[in-house]
Structure formats: structure tokens, C-alpha cells
Design an enzyme around this catalytic site. Sequence first.
Site, PDB file in Angstrom:
ATOM      1  N   THR A 110       5.320  -6.255  -4.199  1.00 18.36           N
ATOM      2  CA  THR A 110       5.724  -7.441  -3.429  1.00 18.36           C
ATOM      3  C   THR A 110       4.648  -7.810  -2.402  1.00 18.36           C
ATOM      4  O   THR A 110       3.834  -6.971  -2.008  1.00 18.36           O
ATOM      5  CB  THR A 110       7.022  -7.149  -2.636  1.00 18.36           C
ATOM      6  OG1 THR A 110       6.831  -5.949  -1.870  1.00 18.36           O
ATOM      7  CG2 THR A 110       8.211  -6.980  -3.539  1.00 18.36           C
TER       8      THR A 110
ATOM      9  N   ASP B  48       2.484  -4.718  -1.080  1.00 16.39           N
ATOM     10  CA  ASP B  48       1.014  -4.854  -1.088  1.00 16.39           C
ATOM     11  C   ASP B  48       0.555  -5.420   0.269  1.00 16.39           C
ATOM     12  O   ASP B  48      -0.008  -6.495   0.335  1.00 16.39           O
ATOM     13  CB  ASP B  48       0.654  -5.796  -2.251  1.00 16.39           C
ATOM     14  CG  ASP B  48      -0.825  -5.885  -2.527  1.00 16.39           C
ATOM     15  OD1 ASP B  48      -1.614  -5.208  -1.850  1.00 16.39           O
ATOM     16  OD2 ASP B  48      -1.193  -6.655  -3.440  1.00 16.39           O
TER      17      ASP B  48
ATOM     18  N   LYS C  46      -1.622  -4.219   2.432  1.00 15.03           N
ATOM     19  CA  LYS C  46      -3.050  -4.031   2.768  1.00 15.03           C
ATOM     20  C   LYS C  46      -3.245  -3.930   4.274  1.00 15.03           C
ATOM     21  O   LYS C  46      -3.988  -4.714   4.875  1.00 15.03           O
ATOM     22  CB  LYS C  46      -3.909  -5.172   2.209  1.00 15.03           C
ATOM     23  CG  LYS C  46      -3.896  -5.290   0.700  1.00 15.03           C
ATOM     24  CD  LYS C  46      -4.891  -6.330   0.207  1.00 15.03           C
ATOM     25  CE  LYS C  46      -4.873  -6.495  -1.289  1.00 15.03           C
ATOM     26  NZ  LYS C  46      -3.704  -7.254  -1.805  1.00 15.03           N
TER      27      LYS C  46
ATOM     28  N   ILE D 152      -6.357  -1.350  13.637  1.00 11.11           N
ATOM     29  CA  ILE D 152      -6.492  -0.056  14.302  1.00 11.11           C
ATOM     30  C   ILE D 152      -5.211   0.750  14.070  1.00 11.11           C
ATOM     31  O   ILE D 152      -4.149   0.190  13.788  1.00 11.11           O
ATOM     32  CB  ILE D 152      -6.763  -0.210  15.816  1.00 11.11           C
ATOM     33  CG1 ILE D 152      -5.630  -0.989  16.491  1.00 11.11           C
ATOM     34  CG2 ILE D 152      -8.123  -0.851  16.064  1.00 11.11           C
ATOM     35  CD1 ILE D 152      -5.627  -0.858  18.000  1.00 11.11           C
ATOM     36  N   GLY D 153      -5.343   2.077  14.219  1.00  5.91           N
ATOM     37  CA  GLY D 153      -4.233   2.976  13.909  1.00  5.91           C
ATOM     38  C   GLY D 153      -2.920   2.610  14.568  1.00  5.91           C
ATOM     39  O   GLY D 153      -1.867   2.559  13.920  1.00  5.91           O
TER      40      GLY D 153
ATOM     41  N   GLN E  65     -10.384 -14.601  -8.789  1.00  3.34           N
ATOM     42  CA  GLN E  65      -9.739 -13.497  -9.526  1.00  3.34           C
ATOM     43  C   GLN E  65     -10.390 -13.324 -10.890  1.00  3.34           C
ATOM     44  O   GLN E  65     -10.658 -14.301 -11.598  1.00  3.34           O
ATOM     45  CB  GLN E  65      -8.240 -13.790  -9.682  1.00  3.34           C
ATOM     46  CG  GLN E  65      -7.448 -12.763 -10.462  1.00  3.34           C
ATOM     47  CD  GLN E  65      -7.316 -11.413  -9.742  1.00  3.34           C
ATOM     48  OE1 GLN E  65      -8.315 -10.785  -9.389  1.00  3.34           O
ATOM     49  NE2 GLN E  65      -6.089 -10.993  -9.534  1.00  3.34           N
TER      50      GLN E  65
END
Length: 369
Positions: free
Chosen positions: A66, A100, A102, A106-107, A317
Site C-alpha cells: 500500500t 511502502d 520509504k 532522521i531517526g 518506470q
Amino acid sequence: MPTRHPTLLETFSSRAQTATHPLTAYLLRLMDLKASNLCLSADVSTARELLQLADKVGPSIVVLKTHHDVVSGWDFHPHTGTGARLAQLARKHGFLIFEDRKFGDIGHTVQMQYVGGSARIIDWAHIVNVNMVPGKAAVTALAEAEAKWRERYQYEVKTSVTVGTPRSDTFDEQPEESGWWNTDEEGQNREGVGRKGSIVSVTTLTQHYESATSPRFPRDETKGEDCLYAGIDEPPIERGLLILAQMSSAGNFMNREYTQACVEAAREHRRFVMGFVSQESLNSEPDDHFIHMTPGCQLPPEGEEENGTVAGDGLGQRYNTPQKLIGLCGTDIVIVGRGILKAGDPQSEAERYRTTAWKAYLSRVTKNT
Ligand code: BMP
């Protein structure tokens, strides 16, 4: 062509025995059970379409990917919303949910994005991914967030109210820190829950954690349906991470060195990192048991040469066939979006992709015999 790592010639059921991550082991067993190494990239624009699609295509897939932020009408309710309803379909049809997202910050920020906010991704997505551009700390931070979440969600909060006079030793004088790990769905601070009471006048409100029967999935309480796919039990509670190590898009900046850094980060977090979103198998050391999921996959139209070339989408793509990605490049799961979504009958098109991808896997592993 990658070096011939043993995982390239091993069956999914055999790899399930040696997988380091419990969710990877589960996924490999599911793949074997459903004879599927197909992930549907469910890039549709409304929550209604998404749920209908998941229900229809669910039998053919092992992962549903998703992008929750492209879906309009996404209902964020933790028990009856879109995530919860997807989770219910995942149990019914036997697939895992991969958001998804991604993550690429930062942490501290990625921890909040993973566990908190309106979406509370960790509650409904078994798998997420990270874009490692900010560095390895993002992986460490997500691993830490998952461990804290898991520790907390093994238990459900139960609240009891008693009337009486509290004793001073029941109260902790320490100031409490607020963060994503100690807020509930409504954003209320829950730090200290399970270890102390608080008073309103002389009423003591005590909250404690109790072991939850199944904390893995928020259930759709409105439907009362609660069926589980036959032949396999619930997935483990552990969440998994995929590192985006290579991209399908033309001209991307993920060079060899970058990909190698992703592999190293994965090796440092084998209990949390399941594997990669990549264009080929990246297992190279004997201890590498990572799983690979690959987008940029399409088949030529039905009736045309199955191994023929497929043009890109005009927006960067690039597409390869399942045969090439699984047979030659050694990936495990192909991720297909528009190849299925734009078909007249997505359900039967998903079956065409499933059988082709599975055939490519079978022919790869039978080279072992
Ligand atoms: P499609 O099959 O329609 O091209 O969709 C591919 C999906 O995979 C999209 O959701 C895209 O965001 C994702 N993706 C990709 O295409 N290439 C990558 O390298 C990584 C991705 O996550």
C-alpha cells in the site's frame, strides 16, 4: 547475474527453516502454501477500491503493498478503519501488508512516523521499508521503535476504578517523559500504565496491562467476522523492514556502493530487517538469508511472447518480466501494480502473474536437482 548464492537454488519451504527473521520464515511458508510469490501494489485512489481489490485479488497474492497516503477516504480509526479492515482481509486470504512508506528522515522522526500520527502504520502493516539516504541510523531507530511497540502491544490496557484512600508509596515522584511510545490512539500519555495509580479526589484509577489474546491485528469490530486463512496460523507479532537498496526507475542514484551499505545495515539488524526492495538478489555471504521484493515488473499482453520486452511508463518506470527478475536476477517476490490494476479483469490477471512468477521460481530451484 548475481553470484550463485545457495538461497537461489533452495525452495521457499526449505528457506523457511533457516530464515533469521520470524516474519520472513512465516512469509516463505505462506508462499509455499499458496504457490505464490506475487505482491500486488494496490495503488488505487479510494479506500473503497482498495478494500474491494484486496478481497478479490487476496487469494492470488502473499503480500499487498500500500501507499496509504495516496488513498482518499482512508479511515484512521484503529479498530474499525481502513488499516484494521485490510488486516482482517489479510487474515482471511493469507497475505501480509507492506506499507511502502520509504521512511527517509532522521531517526527520531522516522520513529514517530512509524508508530504514531493518525496512520499508526505499525499497528496494521506487517512490513515497511526505509530509504537509507539519511544513513544507517534510520534502520537502528526503526528497529528500536518496533521493539518498544512489540513490548507494549503484547498486552492490552485494562482499566479499573476503585474508591479508597491512596497511600503515598503508590506514587512515583519522577517526572515523566512523553513520546510516541507512551501515547494511546487518542494521543493521551500512557507512561506508567501498569505500574501505578493516579487519583481523582479519593477515587483511584488503576490501569494495567493484561496479556492480549491476539495483538497482531486490529480487528474490524463492526463486522463480527474473524476468519483465518486455512493451513497456516497467525503471523508472528514481529514487524519487518525492507531496505530500499536498488530502484526500478531510470537514472536513480543508488549505485553499487550505496547498495552495499544497505546490505551491511541489513546484516547489522538481522532480527528486524527481512531483506530488500531491490532489482536482484543481494545475498552473498553464507549467513545471508534475506528476502527480495522487486517492483518494475510487467508481462507482455496475453498472447504475446511471455519473455518479450515491456516498455516503461514514460515517467521513468522500467519494467522487466517475472522470468527475468526471478529466473535470472534471483529475486523472490515480484511487485506488480498497473500490470494488474489496469487489466479488464484484475482478478484473473493477478492469477496470470501468479502462475508465471511461480513457474519462474520452480524452474530456478529445479536447476538444483
Ligand atoms: P507499477 O507496477 O504500477 O509500476 O507500480 C510499482 C510500485 O512499486 C509503485 O507503488 C512504486 O511506488 C513502487 N516502487 C517502484 O516502482 N520502484 C522502486 O524502485 C520502488 C518502489 O517502491
